[in-house]
Design an enzyme around this catalytic site. Structure first.
Site, PDB file in Angstrom:
ATOM      1  CE  LYS A   1      -2.467   1.385   3.605  1.00  0.00           C
ATOM      2  NZ  LYS A   1      -3.529   1.407   4.639  1.00  0.00           N
TER       3      LYS A   1
ATOM      4  CG  ASP B   1      -2.665   8.055  12.056  1.00  0.00           C
ATOM      5  OD1 ASP B   1      -2.404   9.071  12.727  1.00  0.00           O
ATOM      6  OD2 ASP B   1      -3.289   8.101  10.979  1.00  0.00           O
TER       7      ASP B   1
END
Length: 355
Positions: free
Chosen positions: A79, A233
């Site tokens: 990704k 994150d």
């Protein structure tokens, strides 16, 4: 041979949540068993554009006994995702965009190019569902959500797959987002707006905010609430108060990522929270090497696996989820195979090999 192009709608349509949850559970299992290869996420910082790129490659080999499918499987992919903070205001583009390349591990042929943004939302929800299945009380019927952004929708979709959720309490400073969330689900659940504490006193709580100052304290959760901390994150992000983390059973997805950019990154860097305060990784619980909540988990309904009735954790539990490349690959496989079976997407001759 052709490569399948799958846009956001295709990913959404073909990411069957029950299968994505099973695939992500298999990914955690493969990682714990040493049957996955996942180099550290790499970053390209672009301060001149107030953004960055991140690459997330992985390969995993899931055994037959670790999936509800008839046979085991393996998969590979990468990704490529960005975070460009100025995009919405300056370019009318999303802050975060992702592209997933899903490949045949044996030949390296690119089987599919997928929208990675929708894929990320699906696998993030699935990861929370796996943790909820292992760590929430077995009879959980209420879910609280703090943060009514796009991630909140798949949190409810996924967690309702592993628990019989009836009541949902959503908390967000943006009343319009709360109203949109309620409109989306009020035909399926008893869903209402509430405070952070009201959401936190549900059986399960998912926090999906980008805050850097904790907004959920120890008094904001119930005695046996399971918390999915999904918002952190990046270094500096921090949704849960240190006292809450120190008094809870903390389960992480990956030590390196969580201590660098997960929910625990701030107190860990300060030395407030140490490795002794981390119960273990979710993969350890999924494979049965460490007990989860008593009576909960994948093996608790008679399927092959460890004895889940052994004495397990109690009280407040926290799952620190940073999102792993193995989850993206697992979810991409589900989407690709479902789309291929249903003739969805747009096949094209990427490598010029078609006759």
């Amino acid at each position: 041979m052709q490569t399948l192009l799958l846009n956001a709608d295709d990913v959404d349509e073909n990411a069957r949540m029950d299968r994505v949850i099973d695939a992500v559970r298999g990914a955690f299992t493969a990682y714990e068993r040493g049957n996955a290869k996942m180099p550290a996420k790499s970053y390209i910082d672009l301060p001149e554009y107030n953004g960055d790129f991140r690459s997330m490659p992985a390969y995993l080999d899931v055994r037959t006994e670790d999936t509800t499918e008839d046979d085991g499987w393996d998969a590979a992919g990468i990704k490529w995702v960005n975070v460009h903070t100025d995009n919405p205001a300056d370019h009318d583009l999303p802050t975060v965009m992702g592209t997933m390349i899903y490949s045949d591990p044996e030949t390296a042929f690119p089987l599919a190019v997928l929208d990675g943004t929708t894929l990320t939302m699906k696998r993030t929800g699935a990861a929370a569902a796996v943790a909820t299945d292992e760590l929430a009380v077995p009879d959980a019927t209420s879910l609280g959500i703090v943060g009514a952004g796009v991630q909140s929708y798949t949190q409810l979709e996924a967690i309702a797959t592993v628990r019989d959720i009836e009541e949902v309490v959503v908390s967000d400073l943006d009343e319009e987002r709360v109203a949109d969330f309620i409109d989306a689900f009020d035909d399926r659940f008893d869903v209402r707006a509430g405070s952070v504490s009201e959401a936190g006193h549900c059986d399960v709580l998912s926090t999906v905010t980008p805050v850097e100052e904790p907004i959920v304290g120890p008094d904001d959760v119930g005695d046996h609430t399971h918390v999915n901390a999904m918002g952190a994150d990046a270094a500096g992000k921090h949704e849960l108060a240190d006292d809450l983390l120190l008094n809870a059973t903390v389960v992480i997805d990956d030590h390196e990522q969580c201590t660098h950019s997960g929910e625990i990154n701030v107190p860990y860097a300060a030395g407030v929270l140490t490795d002794d305060d981390i119960y273990g990784e979710i993969g350890e619980i999924v494979v049965g090497n460490r007990p989860g909540r008593t009576g909960a988990g994948f093996g608790s309904d008679g399927r092959e696996g460890s004895d889940r009735d052994e004495a397990g954790v109690d009280g407040v539990t926290v799952f620190d989820s940073t999102g792993l490349a193995i989850q993206d690959v697992a979810a991409a496989r589900v989407v690709y195979e479902q789309a291929d079976d249903n003739d969805n997407g747009y096949p094209f001759d990427l490598l010029g090999l078609a006759e």
